[in-house]
Design a protein around this motif. Sequence first.
Motif, PDB file in Angstrom:
ATOM      1  N   GLY A  31       0.666  -1.034  -0.007  1.00  0.00           N
ATOM      2  CA  GLY A  31      -0.008   0.050  -0.018  1.00  0.00           C
ATOM      3  C   GLY A  31       0.884   1.187   0.074  1.00  0.00           C
ATOM      4  O   GLY A  31       0.619   2.302  -0.835  1.00  0.00           O
ATOM      5  N   VAL A  32       1.980   1.213   0.881  1.00  0.00           N
ATOM      6  CA  VAL A  32       2.911   2.429   0.829  1.00  0.00           C
ATOM      7  C   VAL A  32       3.339   2.681  -0.539  1.00  0.00           C
ATOM      8  O   VAL A  32       3.568   3.736  -0.910  1.00  0.00           O
ATOM      9  N   PHE A  33       3.990   1.643  -0.943  1.00  0.00           N
ATOM     10  CA  PHE A  33       4.538   1.831  -2.301  1.00  0.00           C
ATOM     11  C   PHE A  33       3.584   2.229  -3.458  1.00  0.00           C
ATOM     12  O   PHE A  33       4.070   2.955  -4.228  1.00  0.00           O
ATOM     13  N   SER A  34       2.360   1.791  -3.494  1.00  0.00           N
ATOM     14  CA  SER A  34       1.515   2.069  -4.358  1.00  0.00           C
ATOM     15  C   SER A  34       1.155   3.612  -4.266  1.00  0.00           C
ATOM     16  O   SER A  34       0.945   4.460  -5.163  1.00  0.00           O
ATOM     17  N   ILE A  35       0.875   4.010  -2.982  1.00  0.00           N
ATOM     18  CA  ILE A  35       0.381   5.381  -2.761  1.00  0.00           C
ATOM     19  C   ILE A  35       1.672   6.437  -3.168  1.00  0.00           C
ATOM     20  O   ILE A  35       1.490   7.529  -3.804  1.00  0.00           O
ATOM     21  N   VAL A  36       2.729   6.070  -2.788  1.00  0.00           N
ATOM     22  CA  VAL A  36       3.862   6.912  -2.966  1.00  0.00           C
ATOM     23  C   VAL A  36       4.323   6.961  -4.436  1.00  0.00           C
ATOM     24  O   VAL A  36       4.623   7.903  -5.172  1.00  0.00           O
ATOM     25  N   SER A  37       3.971   5.793  -5.188  1.00  0.00           N
ATOM     26  CA  SER A  37       4.001   5.752  -6.769  1.00  0.00           C
ATOM     27  C   SER A  37       2.942   6.598  -7.429  1.00  0.00           C
ATOM     28  O   SER A  37       3.237   7.291  -8.204  1.00  0.00           O
ATOM     29  N   LEU A  38       1.845   6.967  -6.952  1.00  0.00           N
ATOM     30  CA  LEU A  38       0.829   7.468  -7.323  1.00  0.00           C
ATOM     31  C   LEU A  38       0.909   8.803  -7.210  1.00  0.00           C
ATOM     32  O   LEU A  38       0.872   9.878  -8.145  1.00  0.00           O
ATOM     33  N   LEU A  39       1.919   9.340  -6.070  1.00  0.00           N
ATOM     34  CA  LEU A  39       1.896  10.664  -5.818  1.00  0.00           C
ATOM     35  C   LEU A  39       3.351  10.927  -6.435  1.00  0.00           C
ATOM     36  O   LEU A  39       3.536  12.410  -6.428  1.00  0.00           O
ATOM     37  N   SER A  40       4.095  10.261  -6.768  1.00  0.00           N
ATOM     38  CA  SER A  40       5.531  10.517  -7.461  1.00  0.00           C
ATOM     39  C   SER A  40       5.596  11.699  -8.447  1.00  0.00           C
ATOM     40  O   SER A  40       6.387  12.461  -8.770  1.00  0.00           O
ATOM     41  N   PRO A  41       4.489  11.566  -9.607  1.00  0.00           N
ATOM     42  CA  PRO A  41       4.721  12.623 -10.480  1.00  0.00           C
ATOM     43  C   PRO A  41       4.646  13.924  -9.682  1.00  0.00           C
ATOM     44  O   PRO A  41       5.461  14.716 -10.513  1.00  0.00           O
ATOM     45  N   MET A  52      10.988  -2.401   5.933  1.00  0.00           N
ATOM     46  CA  MET A  52      10.688  -2.594   4.836  1.00  0.00           C
ATOM     47  C   MET A  52       9.746  -1.389   4.195  1.00  0.00           C
ATOM     48  O   MET A  52      10.042  -1.178   3.000  1.00  0.00           O
ATOM     49  N   LEU A  53       8.913  -0.743   5.082  1.00  0.00           N
ATOM     50  CA  LEU A  53       8.202   0.161   4.592  1.00  0.00           C
ATOM     51  C   LEU A  53       9.385   1.427   4.138  1.00  0.00           C
ATOM     52  O   LEU A  53       9.276   1.980   3.099  1.00  0.00           O
ATOM     53  N   ILE A  54      10.240   1.802   4.999  1.00  0.00           N
ATOM     54  CA  ILE A  54      11.208   2.711   4.445  1.00  0.00           C
ATOM     55  C   ILE A  54      11.949   2.304   3.127  1.00  0.00           C
ATOM     56  O   ILE A  54      12.166   3.222   2.320  1.00  0.00           O
ATOM     57  N   PHE A  55      12.378   1.176   2.973  1.00  0.00           N
ATOM     58  CA  PHE A  55      13.095   0.780   1.824  1.00  0.00           C
ATOM     59  C   PHE A  55      11.926   0.972   0.736  1.00  0.00           C
ATOM     60  O   PHE A  55      12.234   1.513  -0.694  1.00  0.00           O
ATOM     61  N   SER A  56      10.673   0.790   1.037  1.00  0.00           N
ATOM     62  CA  SER A  56       9.727   0.483  -0.097  1.00  0.00           C
ATOM     63  C   SER A  56       9.411   1.829  -0.848  1.00  0.00           C
ATOM     64  O   SER A  56       9.465   2.119  -1.822  1.00  0.00           O
TER      65      SER A  56
END
Length: 255
Positions: free
Chosen positions: A105-115, A159-163
């Motif tokens: 979930g964290v990886f997905s949310i940060v990916s969506l916000l990354s642009p 793992m959250l920090i790494f993700s």
Amino acid sequence: PVVGSYVNLYAGWRGNFWVLFLMSVGALIGGYFTILDRKGNESIVLSPMAYKPLFLSRDLMICILGMSFLSMTYWLFVAMAPILYMDNLGVPLSEFGFYQGAMCGVFSIVSLLSPRILEKWGQRPMLILGNWLCAIGGILFFILSLFVTDNPIYITGAMLIFSIGAVFPCNIIYPLSLEILPNSSGRSAALMNSMRLLLTAGAVQGVGIFYDGSFLPIGMTMFFSMGIGVVLIMWTMRLQNVKESINTPTAVAAS
């Protein structure tokens, strides 16, 4: 992962394969109706020899290996977490999905916000920050391995920090690497995915041989994999094609 854990809980492991089957059918139907041109491209060469220039490109191989080792760190944990958490750390199946789901979930949310993040802060600063977060996560893997922790929250936190950190190399270096060689983006993507899968399969097999029920073999392998990936990603920033792209403001908006 959260849904999958409950499917497994109430329908058994076969239930997840039925869910995956239905999702695959949906993806096949959706793909068929959304592909605009089904005639193909006669200019595409399918010979294995077409991959030779990719292997001979130092710049491309640095990008591919850097991304592959970072991805291997992520997917090695995904592969081993069910065994570690449920068999050895006492996490019940009804709760395991939330641990795995938090990471995804964290990886997905940060990916969506990354642009938006990249547009505001720039690609180069966020790539450096992402590498530092990956390194911090890797150092935590190393420390937790030495103490042979039995606390799943600590492992998940690392793992959250790494993700979070891995999002930015994935979203910056990956698309740029596909343009290093002209007219080779499809083969470059295929080679990168193949390399990632092969490295992950080898790592899972290696960890499986030395697995003793603790986080030690998993964490140490993730630490060394992360280290190689971070070093190679930092090296990509010295490559001319990548260096020009991550310092070009228009490239940020385009990504």
